[in-house]
Design a protein around this motif. Structure first.
Motif, mmCIF file in Angstrom:
data_model
loop_
_atom_site.group_PDB
_atom_site.id
_atom_site.type_symbol
_atom_site.label_atom_id
_atom_site.label_comp_id
_atom_site.label_asym_id
_atom_site.label_seq_id
_atom_site.Cartn_x
_atom_site.Cartn_y
_atom_site.Cartn_z
ATOM 1 N N LEU A 1 31.951 41.248 -4.210
ATOM 2 C CA LEU A 1 32.127 42.341 -3.250
ATOM 3 C C LEU A 1 32.191 43.673 -3.981
ATOM 4 O O LEU A 1 32.771 43.779 -5.064
ATOM 5 C CB LEU A 1 33.409 42.137 -2.449
ATOM 6 C CG LEU A 1 33.383 41.009 -1.431
ATOM 7 C CD1 LEU A 1 34.768 40.808 -0.841
ATOM 8 C CD2 LEU A 1 32.386 41.289 -0.329
ATOM 9 N N SER A 2 31.613 44.682 -3.365
ATOM 10 C CA SER A 2 31.708 46.031 -3.917
ATOM 11 C C SER A 2 33.146 46.509 -3.759
ATOM 12 O O SER A 2 33.910 45.960 -2.948
ATOM 13 C CB SER A 2 30.748 46.955 -3.172
ATOM 14 O OG SER A 2 31.174 47.123 -1.830
ATOM 15 N N PRO A 3 33.547 47.524 -4.493
ATOM 16 C CA PRO A 3 34.925 48.025 -4.359
ATOM 17 C C PRO A 3 35.261 48.455 -2.924
ATOM 18 O O PRO A 3 36.368 48.210 -2.448
ATOM 19 C CB PRO A 3 34.968 49.222 -5.313
ATOM 20 C CG PRO A 3 33.902 48.946 -6.318
ATOM 21 C CD PRO A 3 32.834 48.187 -5.582
ATOM 22 N N GLU A 4 34.293 49.051 -2.226
ATOM 23 C CA GLU A 4 34.541 49.479 -0.849
ATOM 24 C C GLU A 4 34.760 48.270 0.067
ATOM 25 O O GLU A 4 35.645 48.268 0.914
ATOM 26 C CB GLU A 4 33.372 50.320 -0.315
ATOM 27 C CG GLU A 4 33.148 51.633 -1.044
ATOM 28 C CD GLU A 4 32.306 51.469 -2.309
ATOM 29 O OE1 GLU A 4 31.683 50.409 -2.524
ATOM 30 O OE2 GLU A 4 32.298 52.414 -3.114
ATOM 31 N N SER A 5 33.927 47.249 -0.110
ATOM 32 C CA SER A 5 34.063 46.039 0.704
ATOM 33 C C SER A 5 35.383 45.329 0.402
ATOM 34 O O SER A 5 36.075 44.880 1.315
ATOM 35 C CB SER A 5 32.899 45.078 0.434
ATOM 36 O OG SER A 5 31.680 45.679 0.726
ATOM 37 N N ALA A 6 35.706 45.227 -0.866
ATOM 38 C CA ALA A 6 36.942 44.548 -1.260
ATOM 39 C C ALA A 6 38.165 45.265 -0.693
ATOM 40 O O ALA A 6 39.116 44.619 -0.243
ATOM 41 C CB ALA A 6 37.032 44.465 -2.779
ATOM 42 N N LYS B 1 26.670 47.009 4.362
ATOM 43 C CA LYS B 1 27.279 47.826 5.414
ATOM 44 C C LYS B 1 27.967 49.049 4.808
ATOM 45 O O LYS B 1 27.753 50.177 5.246
ATOM 46 C CB LYS B 1 28.296 46.997 6.212
ATOM 47 C CG LYS B 1 29.012 47.829 7.286
ATOM 48 C CD LYS B 1 30.282 47.160 7.713
ATOM 49 C CE LYS B 1 31.017 47.871 8.795
ATOM 50 N NZ LYS B 1 31.258 49.272 8.615
ATOM 51 N N PHE B 2 28.773 48.820 3.786
ATOM 52 C CA PHE B 2 29.503 49.941 3.190
ATOM 53 C C PHE B 2 28.603 50.826 2.338
ATOM 54 O O PHE B 2 28.843 52.026 2.226
ATOM 55 C CB PHE B 2 30.701 49.422 2.389
ATOM 56 C CG PHE B 2 31.781 48.880 3.273
ATOM 57 C CD1 PHE B 2 32.594 49.730 4.007
ATOM 58 C CD2 PHE B 2 31.956 47.510 3.421
ATOM 59 C CE1 PHE B 2 33.575 49.236 4.847
ATOM 60 C CE2 PHE B 2 32.926 47.007 4.258
ATOM 61 C CZ PHE B 2 33.734 47.867 4.978
ATOM 62 N N GLU B 3 27.567 50.264 1.779
ATOM 63 C CA GLU B 3 26.612 51.078 1.033
ATOM 64 C C GLU B 3 25.865 52.014 1.973
ATOM 65 O O GLU B 3 25.672 53.192 1.678
ATOM 66 C CB GLU B 3 25.618 50.170 0.311
ATOM 67 C CG GLU B 3 24.563 50.907 -0.471
ATOM 68 C CD GLU B 3 23.555 49.964 -1.107
ATOM 69 O OE1 GLU B 3 22.417 50.415 -1.338
ATOM 70 O OE2 GLU B 3 23.889 48.804 -1.357
ATOM 71 N N LYS B 4 25.476 51.487 3.123
ATOM 72 C CA LYS B 4 24.758 52.309 4.092
ATOM 73 C C LYS B 4 25.661 53.403 4.655
ATOM 74 O O LYS B 4 25.220 54.530 4.873
ATOM 75 C CB LYS B 4 24.221 51.433 5.222
ATOM 76 C CG LYS B 4 23.277 52.147 6.132
ATOM 77 C CD LYS B 4 22.629 51.182 7.100
ATOM 78 C CE LYS B 4 21.617 51.923 7.942
ATOM 79 N NZ LYS B 4 20.898 51.029 8.854
#
Length: 173
Positions: A50-55, A158-161
């Motif tokens: 998971l990316s830091p934002e997702s985590a 999702k969070f990257e977008k």
């Protein structure tokens, strides 16, 4: 007299040989059904984290954290989480869905969750069978790992977008 001598030789030879060990057969069967970490490592799939934002977004989603812990144990060959009654697994999946943070509820993530639920239930069913072939069980494990990876990838997307700030160019005439 020759018959008696021949009969005694046959009995002697027959008594001298030891019967085949049943233990060896059961060990071979156990080896063919036991899933080990090496077997799972041989599965070909791309793993994502998971990316830091997702985590950060799912930090409070306890059932998802528990699922990730169990998937890590699964990668080491531990299937104990999946060898439970169907009602227990259904309860876990229901709680996984109800505790999902609203920020990660999108149609794409929802569909990945449905696939994850299906593969969880399939692996749970197969791991509770006594006569399941190792190949079939490994395929079910791979499907679960792929479903988990796809869910992680979708959350990352999702969070990257959302992080992209695309500005529409202004036309000057």
């Amino acid at each position: 007299m020759k018959q008696l001598l021949l009969l005694s030789v046959l009995i002697f030879i027959g008594c001298k040989s030891e019967p085949e060990s049943v233990e060896n057969i059961s060990e071979n069967q156990e080896k063919s059904y036991t899933i080990k970490a090496e077997d799972i490592e041989k599965l070909e799939y791309t793993d994502y984290i998971l990316s830091p934002e997702s985590a950060e977004a799912i930090l409070d989603w306890q059932n998802y954290q528990e699922l990730q812990t169990q998937i890590e144990l699964l990668k080491s060959g531990n299937l104990s989480f999946f060898r439970v009654e169907k009602e227990i697994m259904q309860t876990f999946i229901t709680e996984l869905n109800t505790q999902q943070p609203p920020i990660v509820v999108t149609p794409a993530i929802r569909s990945r969750m449905t696939v994850l639920e299906t593969t969880l239930l399939r692996l749970q069913d197969l791991s509770n069978l006594d006569n399941i072939k190792k190949k079939v069980l490994l395929e079910a494990i791979k499907e679960l790992l792929l479903a988990d990876v796809n869910l992680k990838l979708q959350m990352n997307k999702k969070f990257e977008k959302e992080a992209q700030q695309i500005q529409i160019p202004v036309r000057t005439e």
